[in-house]
Design an enzyme around this catalytic site. Structure first.
Site, mmCIF file in Angstrom:
data_model
loop_
_atom_site.group_PDB
_atom_site.id
_atom_site.type_symbol
_atom_site.label_atom_id
_atom_site.label_comp_id
_atom_site.label_asym_id
_atom_site.label_seq_id
_atom_site.Cartn_x
_atom_site.Cartn_y
_atom_site.Cartn_z
ATOM 1 N N LYS A 188 -29.760 -25.516 -43.844
ATOM 2 C CA LYS A 188 -28.303 -25.494 -44.004
ATOM 3 C C LYS A 188 -27.648 -26.621 -43.216
ATOM 4 O O LYS A 188 -26.805 -27.350 -43.748
ATOM 5 C CB LYS A 188 -27.749 -24.143 -43.535
ATOM 6 N N ARG B 269 -25.623 -10.397 -16.584
ATOM 7 C CA ARG B 269 -24.398 -10.117 -17.330
ATOM 8 C C ARG B 269 -23.896 -8.720 -16.986
ATOM 9 O O ARG B 269 -24.609 -7.921 -16.389
ATOM 10 C CB ARG B 269 -24.632 -10.250 -18.837
ATOM 11 N N HIS C 195 -29.470 -6.521 -35.587
ATOM 12 C CA HIS C 195 -29.779 -7.907 -35.913
ATOM 13 C C HIS C 195 -29.202 -8.347 -37.247
ATOM 14 O O HIS C 195 -28.540 -9.376 -37.305
ATOM 15 C CB HIS C 195 -31.244 -8.275 -35.744
ATOM 16 N N SER D 116 -19.331 -24.452 -46.196
ATOM 17 C CA SER D 116 -19.849 -25.121 -47.400
ATOM 18 C C SER D 116 -18.753 -25.391 -48.419
ATOM 19 O O SER D 116 -18.959 -26.162 -49.350
ATOM 20 C CB SER D 116 -20.940 -24.266 -48.058
ATOM 21 N N HIS E 116 -14.313 -4.980 -25.247
ATOM 22 C CA HIS E 116 -14.201 -6.355 -25.739
ATOM 23 C C HIS E 116 -15.229 -6.601 -26.839
ATOM 24 O O HIS E 116 -14.903 -7.115 -27.913
ATOM 25 C CB HIS E 116 -14.400 -7.346 -24.589
ATOM 26 N N THR F 229 -32.150 -22.002 -41.496
ATOM 27 C CA THR F 229 -30.918 -22.432 -40.825
ATOM 28 C C THR F 229 -30.898 -23.945 -40.710
ATOM 29 O O THR F 229 -29.854 -24.589 -40.904
ATOM 30 C CB THR F 229 -30.813 -21.782 -39.436
ATOM 31 N N HIS G 79 -36.742 -8.759 -31.044
ATOM 32 C CA HIS G 79 -36.611 -9.878 -30.102
ATOM 33 C C HIS G 79 -35.479 -9.623 -29.104
ATOM 34 O O HIS G 79 -35.345 -10.356 -28.140
ATOM 35 C CB HIS G 79 -36.444 -11.222 -30.821
ATOM 36 N N HIS G 80 -34.674 -8.579 -29.365
ATOM 37 C CA HIS G 80 -33.669 -8.185 -28.371
ATOM 38 C C HIS G 80 -34.294 -7.325 -27.278
ATOM 39 O O HIS G 80 -33.618 -6.933 -26.342
ATOM 40 C CB HIS G 80 -32.546 -7.393 -29.035
ATOM 41 N N SER H 250 -15.783 2.591 -43.865
ATOM 42 C CA SER H 250 -14.919 1.520 -44.365
ATOM 43 C C SER H 250 -15.748 0.305 -44.779
ATOM 44 O O SER H 250 -15.554 -0.259 -45.862
ATOM 45 C CB SER H 250 -13.917 1.143 -43.280
ATOM 46 N N SER H 251 -16.716 -0.079 -43.927
ATOM 47 C CA SER H 251 -17.535 -1.257 -44.239
ATOM 48 C C SER H 251 -18.372 -1.041 -45.488
ATOM 49 O O SER H 251 -18.530 -1.957 -46.300
ATOM 50 C CB SER H 251 -18.489 -1.565 -43.088
ATOM 51 N N TRP I 14 -21.409 -2.829 -25.498
ATOM 52 C CA TRP I 14 -21.201 -2.631 -26.945
ATOM 53 C C TRP I 14 -22.505 -2.221 -27.618
ATOM 54 O O TRP I 14 -22.501 -1.719 -28.731
ATOM 55 C CB TRP I 14 -20.611 -3.879 -27.601
ATOM 56 N N TYR J 242 -26.006 -11.443 -38.606
ATOM 57 C CA TYR J 242 -25.929 -12.307 -39.793
ATOM 58 C C TYR J 242 -24.753 -11.925 -40.668
ATOM 59 O O TYR J 242 -24.195 -12.768 -41.370
ATOM 60 C CB TYR J 242 -27.250 -12.291 -40.552
ATOM 61 N N ASP K 136 -8.667 -8.898 -60.102
ATOM 62 C CA ASP K 136 -8.516 -8.205 -58.821
ATOM 63 C C ASP K 136 -9.913 -7.797 -58.370
ATOM 64 O O ASP K 136 -10.904 -8.190 -58.983
ATOM 65 C CB ASP K 136 -7.615 -6.956 -58.967
ATOM 66 N N GLU L 78 -26.640 -7.231 -38.416
ATOM 67 C CA GLU L 78 -25.208 -7.297 -38.115
ATOM 68 C C GLU L 78 -24.797 -8.700 -37.658
ATOM 69 O O GLU L 78 -23.732 -9.183 -38.033
ATOM 70 C CB GLU L 78 -24.855 -6.254 -37.044
#
Lengths: 296, 516
Positions: free
Chosen positions: B322, B441, B244, B259, B67, B319, B293-294, B160-161, B132, B248, B96, B246
Site C-alpha cells: 500500500k 505506561r 486485533h 487512496s 480516554h 502494508t 502478539h499483544h 450499534s456497530s 481500555w 484494522y 440511500d 479492531e
C-alpha cells in the site's frame, strides 16, 4: 411510487428513536438491577422494546403488502438476516473457543504439565481431568474451598440425545412446512409449522428438566467451577436462542393462521425465522458433540 | 421521496436520510474527540512533572481508561461510519443506505451508550479504572461497581456497530448502480466492505468477553478464576481476538480515504488499484491470526510466541504494498498541496513510522523490553493519530465542499495542519525514547530522568489539542458560508460523488446513474 427500478426509501420514522430508548432502558435497567437496584427500568424497557418491534415489523409487513418493496429491497433484508446470523455464530464461537482453550491449555498447565506447569505449585494436589469434578480450589484447600466441582454430570445418552432428536426433527418439519408454503398448501404449511413450534416447546421443557436435575440432584451449577461455567453458559445461551426462535416461529404461525400472511413466492419473514431455526439446530449439534459427548 | 429535510429537531430524531445520519455521526464523533482529548490533557498535565500534582492515581487510572474507550469507540469508529454513510451511497450511485431506519437506530444508540459510559465517572467507586483493554481479574474481582454499567454500554455499542456493518454490506453488495462492478468500486468502498466484515466477525466476540466478565463478577462463574479451573489469560485471548481486528477496523477505511485523495492532488490515477484491494483483504485475513502478539510476556509456549511473531511480521508485506502504491501514485505527479493532500501525505509518512515501530514490537524477544512501556504508547498513537485521525480530518476537508457547497478557508486549513503535525510529533516522538528507557505506561508518576521528555510531550499535547479548535472554527465558518464550490470542487477528481451538485441535494441518485 415504487417500481422495479426504484428503491423504496422510507419516510421519516419514529421507530428508531423509540427503539433506542427501549434498548437503553434494557441495558441501563439490567445494570442497575444486577448492581442491587430495582428491576422496574429493565422491565419497562423490555415492554417498550417489544412494542417497538411490534410496530416496526407491522410497518415492514404493511409496506410489503402495499407493493412498495422491490426485489432489490427484498435482497437487502436477505443480506441483513444472513449476516445477523453470522454475527450470532461468532458470539457462540467465543464461548466454544473458551471451552477448548481451557481444556487444551489452561487445565493441563494447572495440572503441572509442560513449561507452564509451575502454576501447579499454587494448587497443590490438583489433577487435570475433564469433566472437572475437583476444582483447583477444592484440591488445594479441601473443605475450606469456595469453588467446588459438581457431584455428577448430565448423561448425554438420555435427555440430551432425546433433545437432539427433537431439534433435528424440528429442522425437518420446518423445512417441510416451507416446501408446502411454496406449493401454496396453506393447511399443510400450518400443520407442519405447528409441529415445529410444538417441538421447540418440548425441547425447552426437557432442557428445564435437565437444569432442575443438574441443580437439585447433581450439584452441577454455574458456580461449580469451569465445567459448570462452560456447560451452563453454552447450553444457556443456546436455550435463550431456542426460546427466541420458537417465539419467532410462533408469530409466523399466528400470522399465517390469523392474518393469512405469506405467499408462495413472497414469505421472507417466515424464511428468515426458519434460517434462524436451522442455525439454532446446528449450534445444538455442536453442543451435543463437544459439550455433552466429548465432555462426558 | 421528493421531499427535502423536515424543519426542526424532528429532522434529526426521525431521519432516514443517509446524509443526515452521516452528519450526526460526524458531529457526535467530534464531540467525543474533544471529550476524550480533554481526558488526554488531564493525563499530560499530570505527567508534566514527576510526583503527584493535579489528580489522584485512582482518577488518573479512570482518565486513561475512559480516554481509550472514548477515542476508540466514540471518536474513530463513529467518524468512519459517518463518512461511510455520507459517501458510500454517493460513490456507488445508490439512492440511500440499504436499510435506512436501522441506519438511524445504529446512530442513536451511540449517544445513549456514551451517556451511560461517561456517567460512571459520577458513580460510587468511580469510573472503570482498569485500562481500555480491561484485563481480568483487574476488571472482574478488583473492579469498581460501575463495571456493570460499562459492560452494558459495550453491549449496546456493539449492537450499534453490528447493525451499521450489516447495513454497509447490504448497501455495497446490493445497491451499486448498473455497471458499477466490484473492481470498479472506489477504494473507500472496498476498504469499508472489508471493514464491515471484520466488525461482524469480532464485535460479537467482544460481547462474549464482557458477558464472561459479567457472569464472573455477579453470577459465580469461573471463566477467569484459576480456583475454579479457569484462566485469566483466557480473557486476554478472547479480548485480543476482538482487539486485533479492531485496530484494522480503525485503519482500513483510512487507507480508502488516502487512496481517494492522493490521486486527486497528484493528478494521476491510483497506482496498483487491484493490488490495493488484495492487500486490504490480506491484511484483514492476517488480522485474525496475530492477536497473541499483544501477549508475548504473559507466558505462552515457545511455539505460540514464534507463530504469532512471524504471522505479525507478514502484515508488513501487504502494508508495504500500500505504501509503495501511494508513493508511486505521487511519483512524477503534478502535485499540489491543498489541506486534504497535506494530511494525506503526512498520513503516509507518519503511519509508516508507526508501522515500523509495530514491526519492532512484533519481535517477541525484543517485545519483552518494550512491553507495557511508553514505546507501545508511542507506537499505537503514531498509527491512530496521524493514521486514523489525520485520514478523517483529510476526508472532512476533501468532501466538506461537496457537503456544504462552500470552500473551506485554505489558509486556516494549512495552519490547522501544521499546528497538528508539529503538535503530534512533539507529543508522541519523545515517548519512543522514554519507553525504550523503561518508563511504564498507565502510571501517574515517574522517575526523575524521564522528566524532560515528558515535559516536551505535554507541551505538544496542549498544542495539538488547541489546534483542533482551529479545525472546528473552520468547519463552522464553511457551513455558514464562504466561496461557492463548483460541482467538481477539485481538478478532475474521480468518482460519482463529483457528478452531483455542490452542496449535494438531499436525495441523490434516485434513479441510478450510468457507469461506464
Amino acid at each position: 411510487m415504487a417500481t422495479e427500478s426504484s428503491y423504496y426509501v422510507p419516510e421519516q420514522s419514529r421507530l428508531p428513536i423509540f427503539a433506542t430508548i427501549g434498548l437503553f432502558m434494557i441495558a441501563f435497567g439490567a445494570a442497575n438491577w444486577i448492581n442491587g437496584g430495582s428491576a422496574y427500568i429493565f422491565f419497562a424497557g423490555s415492554l417498550a422494546m417489544a412494542a417497538v418491534l411490534w410496530f416496526w415489523f407491522s410497518a415492514v409487513i404493511r409496506e410489503n403488502m402495499a407493493g412498495l418493496n422491490s426485489d432489490q429491497l427484498k435482497r437487502s433484508y436477505v443480506w441483513g438476516m444472513g449476516w445477523f446470523i453470522f454475527s450470532e455464530v461468532m458470539f457462540f464461537a467465543a464461548f466454544f473457543g473458551a471451552l477448548y482453550y481451557i481444556r487444551t491449555f489452561a487445565l493441563p498447565w494447572l495440572g503441572g504439565e509442560g513449561d507452564r506447569g509451575t502454576s501447579n505449585m499454587l494448587w497443590e494436589g490438583f489433577e487435570n481431568n475433564w469433566p472437572l469434578m475437583v476444582t483447583p480450589d477444592a484440591a488445594a484447600h479441601g473443605d475450606a474451598a469456595k469453588i467446588v466441582g459438581p457431584k455428577d454430570i448430565i448423561d448425554p445418552w438420555h435427555l440430551p440425545l432425546l433433545n437432539t432428536i427433537i431439534l433435528l426433527a424440528s429442522s425437518f418439519t420446518v423445512h417441510v412446512a416451507h416446501v408446502y408454503l411454496k406449493k401454496n398448501k396453506r393447511k399443510a404449511f400450518n400443520i407442519w409449522l405447528t409441529a415445529t413450534v410444538a417441538l421447540g416447546f418440548t425441547f425447552l421443557y426437557f432442557q428445564a428438566v435437565e437444569y432442575y436435575e443438574a441443580y437439585v440432584h447433581l450439584g452441577l451449577t454455574l458456580e461449580s467451577g469451569i465445567y459448570g461455567t462452560t456447560f451452563f453458559m453454552l447450553t444457556g445461551f443456546h436455550g435463550a436462542h431456542v426460546t427466541l426462535g420458537t417465539i419467532m416461529l410462533l408469530i409466523m404461525l399466528l400470522r399465517s393462521v390469523i392474518a393469512q400472511h405469506f405467499k408462495p413466492d413472497d414469505h421472507f419473514g417466515f424464511e428468515a425465522a426458519s434460517w434462524y431455526w436451522h442455525f439454532v439446530d446446528v449450534v445444538w449439534v455442536a453442543l451435543f458433540i463437544f459439550v455433552y459427548v466429548l465432555g462426558g | 421521496m421528493a421531499h427535502g429535510p423536515q424543519p426542526g429537531l424532528s429532522r434529526w430524531l426521525y431521519t432516514t436520510n443517509h446524509k443526515d445520519i452521516g452528519t450526526m455521526y460526524l458531529w457526535f464523533s467530534f464531540a467525543m474527540f474533544l471529550l476524550g482529548g480533554c481526558m488526554a490533557l488531564v493525563i499530560r498535565a499530570e505527567l508534566f512533572e514527576p510526583g503527584l500534582q493535579i489528580v489522584q492515581p485512582e482518577f488518573f487510572n479512570q482518565m486513561t481508561t475512559m480516554h481509550g474507550l472514548i477515542m476508540v469507540f466514540g471518536a474513530v469508529m463513529p467518524a468512519f461510519v459517518g463518512l461511510a454513510n455520507w459517501m458510500i451511497p454517493m460513490m456507488i450511485g445508490a439512492p440511500d443506505m440499504a436499510l435506512p431506519r436501522m441506519n438511524n437506530w445504529s446512530f442513536w444508540i451511540l449517544p445513549f451508550a456514551f451517556a451511560m459510559l461517561v456517567s460512571t465517572l459520577f458513580m460510587d467507586g468511580g469510573a472503570p479504572n482498569f485500562g481500555w483493554t480491561f484485563y481480568a481479574p483487574l476488571s472482574t474481582e478488583y473492579a469498581p461497581p460501575s463495571v456493570t454499567f460499562f459492560i452494558f454500554a459495550i453491549h449496546i455499542m456493539g449492537a450499534s456497530s453490528i447493525m451499521g456493518a450489516i447495513n454497509i454490506i447490504a448497501t455495497i453488495l446490493n445497491m451499486r448502480a448498473p455497471g458499477m462492478t466490484l473492481m470498479k468500486m472506489p477504494l473507500f468502498v472496498w476498504t469499508w466492505l472489508i471493514t464491515a466484515y471484520l466488525l461482524i466477525a469480532v464485535m460479537p466476540v467482544l460481547a462474549g468477553v464482557v458477558t464472561m466478565m459479567l457472569m464472573d463478577i455477579h453470577f459465580g462463574t469461573s471463566f477467569f478464576s484459576a480456583a475454579g479451573g479457569g484462566d485469566p489469560v483466557l480473557f486476554q485471548h478472547v479480548f485480543w481476538f476482538f482487539g486485533h481486528p479492531e485496530v484494522y477496523i480503525m485503519i482500513l477505511p483510512a487507507f480508502g480515504i488516502v487512496s481517494a485523495i492522493i490521486p486527486t492532488f497528484a493528478r494521476k490515477p491510483l497506482f496498483g488499484y487491484s493490488s490495493m484491494v488484495y492487500a486490504t483483504a490480506s491484511i484483514a485475513f492476517l488480522s485474525f491470526i496475530v492477536w497473541a502478539h499483544h501477549m508475548f510476556t504473559v507466558g505462552m509456549p515457545i511455539a505460540g510466541e514464534l507463530f504469532f511473531m512471524y504471522a505479525t511480521m507478514l502484515i508488513a508485506v501487504p502494508t508495504g504494498v500500500k505504501v509503495f502504491n501511494w508513493v508511486t501514485t505521487m511519483f512524477r505527479g503534478s502535485m499540489t498541496f491543498e489541506t486534504p493532500m497535506l494530511f494525506a501525505v503526512a498520513f503516509v509518512i507518519l503511519f509508516t513510522i508507526g508501522g515500523f515501530s509495530g514491526l519492532m514490537l512484533s519481535i517477541a524477544p525484543a517485545d519483552f523490553q518494550y512491553h507495557d512501556t511508553y514505546f507501545v504508547v508511542a507506537h499505537f498513537h503514531y498509527v491512530l493519530v496521524p493514521g486514523a485521525i489525520f485520514s478523517i480530518t483529510a476526508a472532512v476537508y476533501y468532501w466538506l465542499p461537496k457537503w456544504t457547497g462552500n470552500m473551506y478557508n485554505e489558509t486556516m486549513g494549512k495552519v490547522h495542519f501544521w499546528l497538528s503535525f508539529i503538535g503530534l510529533n512533539v507529543t508522541f516522538f519523545p515517548m519512543h525514547f522514554v519507553g525504550l528507557a523503561g518508563m511504564p505506561r498507565r502510571i501517574p508518576d515517574y522517575a526523575l530522568q524521564f522528566a524532560d521528555f515528558n515535559q516536551i510531550a505535554s507541551v505538544g499535547a496542549f498544542l495539538f489539542g488547541a489546534s483542533q479548535l482551529v479545525f472546528l472554527f473552520n468547519v463552522i465558518r464553511t457551513i455558514q458560508g464562504g466561496k461557492k464550490a463548483t460541482d467538481e470542487v477539485w481538478e478532475n477528481p474521480e468518482g460519482l460523488e463529483w457528478t452531483v451538485a455542490s452542496p449535494a441535494p438531499y436525495h441523490t441518485f434516485s434513479t441510478p446513474p450510468a457507469v461506464r
